[in-house]
Every structure is written in C-alpha cells, then in structure tokens.
Design a protein around this motif. Structure first.
Motif, short mmCIF file in Angstrom:
data_model
loop_
_atom_site.label_atom_id
_atom_site.label_comp_id
_atom_site.label_asym_id
_atom_site.label_seq_id
_atom_site.Cartn_x
_atom_site.Cartn_y
_atom_site.Cartn_z
N GLU A 262 0.80 -1.21 0.00
CA GLU A 262 0.00 0.00 0.00
C GLU A 262 0.85 1.28 0.00
O GLU A 262 0.32 2.38 -0.21
CB GLU A 262 -0.97 0.02 1.19
N ARG A 263 2.15 1.13 0.22
CA ARG A 263 3.02 2.31 0.18
C ARG A 263 3.50 2.62 -1.24
O ARG A 263 4.11 3.67 -1.47
CB ARG A 263 4.23 2.10 1.10
N VAL B 192 4.15 6.08 -6.69
CA VAL B 192 3.92 6.08 -8.14
C VAL B 192 3.33 7.41 -8.57
O VAL B 192 3.73 8.00 -9.58
CB VAL B 192 2.99 4.91 -8.54
N LYS B 193 2.39 7.92 -7.80
CA LYS B 193 1.74 9.19 -8.13
C LYS B 193 2.76 10.33 -8.18
O LYS B 193 2.67 11.23 -9.03
CB LYS B 193 0.65 9.50 -7.10
N ILE B 194 3.74 10.30 -7.29
CA ILE B 194 4.77 11.34 -7.25
C ILE B 194 5.69 11.22 -8.46
O ILE B 194 6.12 12.22 -9.04
CB ILE B 194 5.58 11.25 -5.94
N ARG B 195 5.97 10.00 -8.91
CA ARG B 195 6.97 9.77 -9.95
C ARG B 195 6.40 9.73 -11.37
O ARG B 195 7.11 10.03 -12.34
CB ARG B 195 7.69 8.44 -9.66
N GLU B 196 5.14 9.37 -11.53
CA GLU B 196 4.64 8.98 -12.85
C GLU B 196 4.73 10.09 -13.90
O GLU B 196 4.90 9.80 -15.09
CB GLU B 196 3.20 8.48 -12.74
N THR C 149 15.75 12.01 -8.40
CA THR C 149 16.90 12.30 -7.56
C THR C 149 16.79 11.35 -6.38
O THR C 149 15.99 11.56 -5.46
CB THR C 149 16.98 13.77 -7.13
N PRO C 150 17.49 10.25 -6.40
CA PRO C 150 17.17 9.11 -5.53
C PRO C 150 17.89 9.13 -4.19
O PRO C 150 18.92 9.79 -4.01
CB PRO C 150 17.65 7.93 -6.36
N HIS D 166 10.95 1.03 -1.32
CA HIS D 166 9.62 1.42 -1.81
C HIS D 166 9.73 2.42 -2.96
O HIS D 166 8.89 2.42 -3.87
CB HIS D 166 8.77 1.97 -0.67
N SER D 167 10.77 3.23 -2.96
CA SER D 167 11.00 4.13 -4.09
C SER D 167 11.38 3.34 -5.34
O SER D 167 10.92 3.65 -6.44
CB SER D 167 12.10 5.14 -3.75
N LEU D 168 12.19 2.30 -5.18
CA LEU D 168 12.53 1.45 -6.32
C LEU D 168 11.31 0.68 -6.81
O LEU D 168 11.14 0.48 -8.02
CB LEU D 168 13.66 0.48 -5.96
N ALA D 169 10.47 0.23 -5.88
CA ALA D 169 9.25 -0.46 -6.27
C ALA D 169 8.35 0.46 -7.10
O ALA D 169 7.76 0.03 -8.10
CB ALA D 169 8.51 -0.97 -5.04
N ALA D 170 8.27 1.73 -6.70
CA ALA D 170 7.48 2.69 -7.47
C ALA D 170 8.11 2.92 -8.84
O ALA D 170 7.40 3.05 -9.85
CB ALA D 170 7.37 4.00 -6.70
N ALA D 171 9.44 2.99 -8.89
CA ALA D 171 10.12 3.17 -10.17
C ALA D 171 9.85 1.99 -11.11
O ALA D 171 9.61 2.17 -12.30
CB ALA D 171 11.63 3.33 -9.94
N ARG D 172 9.90 0.80 -10.56
CA ARG D 172 9.61 -0.39 -11.37
C ARG D 172 8.17 -0.34 -11.90
O ARG D 172 7.92 -0.64 -13.07
CB ARG D 172 9.82 -1.64 -10.50
N ARG D 173 7.25 0.05 -11.04
CA ARG D 173 5.84 0.10 -11.47
C ARG D 173 5.63 1.17 -12.53
O ARG D 173 4.90 0.93 -13.51
CB ARG D 173 4.95 0.39 -10.25
#
Length: 382
Positions: free
Chosen positions: A132-133, A138-142, A148-149, A222-229
């Motif tokens: 759920e995190r 994803v919304k921030i990155r999409e 800038t990681p 979780h940031s990498l998970a969002a990047a992957r998604r």
C-alpha cells in the motif's frame, strides 16, 4: 550474463549554485519531527534546492498540490539550474558519524529487480515491501521528468573488489563536489570515474553475483518499487533504469542497528502468554513489560507474524523504535517493548538468499543524519 548496472548520465546544479543548499536528506527521515524540515526549508530559502523536487513524508498532508508543484519545479530546474552534465559512474566518500563510507553512483536495470513476494531477481529487497506504500510513490513519480534518488544498494564484497580499488585511485579522477551537508549530515566528496574503468566496474559487479543474487536493497526499496511500477506502466526506455548508490556491506562505516518494537494497547500479560506458548526461553527477543524482562529464543522472521496477528486480535498498535534506551523508557511508561538483536552484516546476504526478504523494519543502516542525501539527478522521461 547481461549487465544490470551501467554508467549513468547525471545532472548537477551549475557552478554558481550552492550545493550546501541543494542537497537534503532522504524524504523518509524525521517523519515525526516537522521542525527538522522547517529548519531545512529556512536554510535553503532563496536558492535552488532538492527540497523543492522531493516530497518529505513529514509533509504528506499537503496532498497532490505539492506533486504538481514538484513537477513544475523540475521543468524549471532543467532549464536553468541542472546545467552540469556528468557522464559516468560517480565515486562517493561520505563522512558520517561512524566514519568514511564509500559508494558508487550507478544506474541499475529495473528489469533485474522485483519487489513481489516469491520472486528471486538478481536485485532483491532485504525487507518486506508494504504494497500500500507503492501507489502514493507512483503518483509522485509517474509524471516527473527527473529522479533524484536516495536508494542504496548493498554489495556482498568481502574482498573489496568493486569500490575500494577506485577509491585508491581517486586522485586521478575529476573531483565533482566537495562540501558540508546541511543539518549535521557530515561531509561529502564525489569524483567522476574515468570511462576507461567502466568495463572493470561491470566485470567486478558480475563477479560478485552468487546464486542469482547480485545486489540487495538496503534503503529506498519502496521508491525502487514505485520506479519499477512506473516503468511497467509507461514502457519508457529511460524509466527502465534507476539511479542508486552502491555500498559494500563490509564497509566499516556502514553500521547495522536493530529496530525494536513497542506495543501500545492490549493486555501485556496476554502477549507474554502468546510468546511463551510459541517460543522457548532464551536469547533472541527480550520482552519488557510490567517491570519484568523475559527472553525468547526466536528470530524476527518468526516473531513478526505472531506479533502482527496478536496486535490485530487485541486492538493493539506496533511502533518501530530506534534505540534500546527509548524502548526501555516506553516500557517504563506502560508500553510492552520487544528488544531485538542486530543482524550481523556478514549474514545478511545468506539470509536473503535462503529466506527471501526479511520482515519489515528488520534493521536500520545508521542514524537518520547519516542517510543518503539527494544530490545527483537523472532524466527519466525524454
């Protein structure tokens, strides 16, 4: 075997801008201390800063309006601030409270990383991913043109073959930055590694891969998970790669610390009974409640599911505590605290290979001010 890392194309602020005001600590730090971020905002006032293109978790109440502002600011910075392009790996020396920590900034292939349970990718999470995190990140990155990681990957390199040989030659590389980090973050230096070293770096990285595991995600999973998604959703070739810093798990300045548990609510006697029924007495976890301390022979992987289920059934909440002194104080004030041992660094990769991701909040890599700071940027959209 395909390379899963490559030399990045990095963007840095131009020479006329202050890096002291630009670099800020990872957004998931000081989440309960908004005054830290207010002080950071004051320090960066009037200058371009990474603070304006990240979303500190302490400020999440600002909602989606901040995301739109982040994307607008990224476009603005691309036009007149991030004018210094660096092609190549970056060797990092970070002076922290525990010593000098070395790192290598690189791009990693997200096709070699997977956060989903049951997967065994070449780049693996060390701790369980809370699904759920992912959507908020994803919304921030999409729609962001930049990343800038703060993600940090660990290498299992007892022979010190990947990063340390580069550090021994650092004086032959171009010095990119050398400055004090704000808010007590120590000092940081970075060198652009000569392109002639690329093949050596990639060969050394391949040689570290054992039993299908090349790197483990220490921070920023979780940031990498969002990047992957986001890459899966967009198919954008630039988004297939993510910027990270690789650190040797055997680096002397990389310190693993346990994260303890404090349980609020529920009947502490019931929790003690549940632990006694499941685990023998011994070393592993120590329960502090009601002025008593009792040890149980169990691992965190065994303990956490029991704790989650007991909390659910008893209407209790679990907080994750840094520092045994804090956990003991909370126990003295009426909570039930569980003190946990630290995971030996040399056992981390073996545990991940054998058991997969550890339970969430299994360990912490150093103090909050020693975490990675946002500094380098990279385009993730054309």
């Amino acid at each position: 075997m395909e390379n899963i890392l490559r030399a990045p194309q990095i963007l840095l602020p131009g020479a006329r801008f202050s890096l002291e005001k630009w670099a800020v600590v990872a957004c998931d730090q000081f989440t309960s201390q908004p005054e830290y971020w207010q002080e950071t905002q004051a320090l960066a006032q009037g200058a371009p800063s990474a603070l304006n293109i990240v979303y500190p978790e302490a400020w999440l109440a600002q909602g989606d309006a901040r995301i739109a502002e982040i994307n607008r600011t990224m476009e603005e910075y691309l036009q007149g601030v991030l004018t210094r392009q660096v092609d190549g790996y970056v060797l990092v020396e970070r002076e922290t409270s525990t010593g000098k920590r070395l790192g290598l900034v690189a791009e990693i292939d997200l096709a070699a990383y997977d956060y989903r349970p049951g997967s065994a990718p070449r780049i693996r999470a060390t701790e369980g991913t809370i699904l759920e995190r992912i959507p908020p990140r994803v919304k921030i990155r999409e729609n962001a043109p930049l990343e800038t990681p703060h993600a940090m990957l660990l290498a299992d390199d007892p022979g010190r073959t990947l990063i340390e040989p580069l550090y021994a030659r650092r004086d032959s590389f171009e010095l990119l930055y050398d400055f004090d980090l704000m808010q007590g973050g120590g000092h940081i230096r970075g060198w652009r590694v000569d392109g002639a070293q690329n093949a050596q770096i990639e060969e050394a990285a391949r040689a570290l891969e054992k039993e299908g595991l090349a790197f483990a995600v220490g921070d920023g999973n979780h940031s990498l998970a969002a990047a992957r998604r986001c890459w899966e959703l967009s198919g954008e070739p630039l988004a297939r790669w993510a910027l990270v810093e690789i650190v040797n798990v055997y680096d002397e300045a990389l310190v693993f610390e346990p994260i303890h548990r404090a349980i609020f609510g529920g009947d502490a006697a019931s929790l003690r009974a549940a632990l006694r029924a499941r685990f023998p007495a011994g070393e592993g976890a120590a329960l502090l409640c009601g002025g008593q301390e009792e040890g149980f022979a169990c691992s965190l992987a065994e303990l956490q599911p029991l704790l989650d289920e007991w909390a659910r059934q008893n209407g209790a909440t679990i907080d994750y505590i840094h520092g045994a002194d804090v956990a003991r104080r909370l126990a003295a004030e009426g909570a039930a605290s569980l003190l946990l041992p630290v995971i030996p660094k040399e056992e981390l990769f073996a545990q991940v290979r054998l058991h997969g991701a550890l339970p969430r909040k299994a360990f912490s890599m150093g103090a909050a001010r020693d975490k990675r700071y946002y500094l380098e940027c990279r385009r993730i959209r054309p």
